[in-house]
Scaffold this motif. Structure first.
Motif, short mmCIF file in Angstrom:
data_model
loop_
_atom_site.label_atom_id
_atom_site.label_comp_id
_atom_site.label_asym_id
_atom_site.label_seq_id
_atom_site.Cartn_x
_atom_site.Cartn_y
_atom_site.Cartn_z
N ALA A 33 0.91 -1.16 0.07
CA ALA A 33 -0.07 -0.08 -0.16
C ALA A 33 0.80 1.26 0.06
CB ALA A 33 -0.83 0.12 1.19
N GLN A 34 1.90 1.30 0.72
CA GLN A 34 2.89 2.27 0.76
C GLN A 34 3.53 2.75 -0.81
OE1 GLN A 34 3.09 -0.27 2.75
NE2 GLN A 34 2.41 0.89 4.73
N ALA A 37 0.63 4.22 -2.61
CA ALA A 37 0.69 5.72 -2.28
C ALA A 37 1.69 6.66 -2.80
CB ALA A 37 0.62 6.04 -0.67
N ALA A 44 -1.36 8.07 2.26
CA ALA A 44 -1.35 6.54 2.63
C ALA A 44 -2.80 6.28 3.00
CB ALA A 44 -0.48 6.39 3.57
N VAL A 47 -5.24 5.21 0.56
CA VAL A 47 -4.80 4.22 -0.13
C VAL A 47 -5.29 2.97 0.58
CG1 VAL A 47 -2.85 2.76 -1.14
CG2 VAL A 47 -3.10 5.09 -1.68
N GLN A 48 -4.96 2.98 2.07
CA GLN A 48 -5.45 2.03 2.85
C GLN A 48 -7.00 1.90 2.70
OE1 GLN A 48 -3.77 -0.28 4.26
NE2 GLN A 48 -1.79 0.50 4.58
#
Length: 160
Positions: A33-34, A37, A44, A47-48
Motif C-alpha cells: 500500500a505504501q 501511495a 497513505a 490508499v488503505q
C-alpha cells in the motif's frame, strides 16, 4: 456527471496496481500500500481505505508473509471500470429513484421518467463495463482509439 474523488482515486490506484501485475517474482515482493501511495501521490490513509474497498469487492487480494503484499484478485482484463466504480460508490444509478430503494423525490408519484431509469442505468453500466483495467493502465498514447463505444441512435419521433 462526475465521479466522486474516492472513485477517481480508486481508478488511479487500480491502474498503478495493474501496471505492476505479473512483475513480482521470488526476488521481488508483491506491491505494498505504501508503494501504491508513493506511485500515485495519494495519501497513505486514502490508499488503505481504497485497498479495503477493493479487497471487499474481490478486486485486490492481500497475500501475507515475508514476500506478501497486494495483487489483483483476477486478471486486469477481467476488471472493468464499472467494477471499480461500484466498489466505491455502490450500484450505478443515475437518479436516486432508479437505485435500490426509493428516493425522496416529490414527483415520485406522478413521474413518467422513473420507469425508464433502469434502462439508462444498464446502458451506462454496460459502457463502463466495456472499459477494462488493461485499457486504463496503458500509457495515454496507446490508449487513443482503444475505446469504441458507439452512442445509441435517438429516434426521430417518440412512440405514442
Amino acid at each position: 456527471m462526475r465521479l466522486s474523488s474516492m472513485a477517481d482515486y480508486a481508478v488511479v490506484m487500480m491502474c498503478a496496481a495493474a501496471r505492476h501485475c505479473g512483475c513480482h517474482t521470488a526476488d521481488r515482493p508483491l506491491l505494498s500500500a505504501q508503494q501504491l501511495a508513493a506511485e500515485t501521490g495519494l495519501p497513505a490513509p486514502t490508499v488503505q481505505k481504497l485497498v479495503s474497498k477493493m479487497s471487499a469487492a474481490g478486486l485486490l487480494k492481500a497475500v501475507r508473509g515475508a514476500r506478501g503484499g497486494l495483487k489483483l484478485a483476477r486478471p486486469a482484463a477481467a476488471i472493468s471500470l464499472a467494477d471499480i466504480i461500484e466498489a466505491v460508490e455502490g450500484p450505478i444509478a443515475m437518479a436516486a429513484c432508479s437505485g435500490h430503494g426509493r428516493g425522496d423525490c416529490t414527483l415520485e408519484g406522478a413521474c413518467m421518467v422513473r420507469p425508464h431509469w433502469p434502462a439508462v442505468d444498464a446502458a451506462l453500466r454496460g459502457a463502463l463495463s466495456g472499459v477494462s483495467l488493461v485499457q486504463l493502465a496503458r500509457p495515454a498514447q496507446s490508449f487513443h482509439g482503444a475505446l469504441s463505444v458507439a452512442p445509441a441512435p435517438i429516434p426521430a419521433e417518440l412512440p405514442a
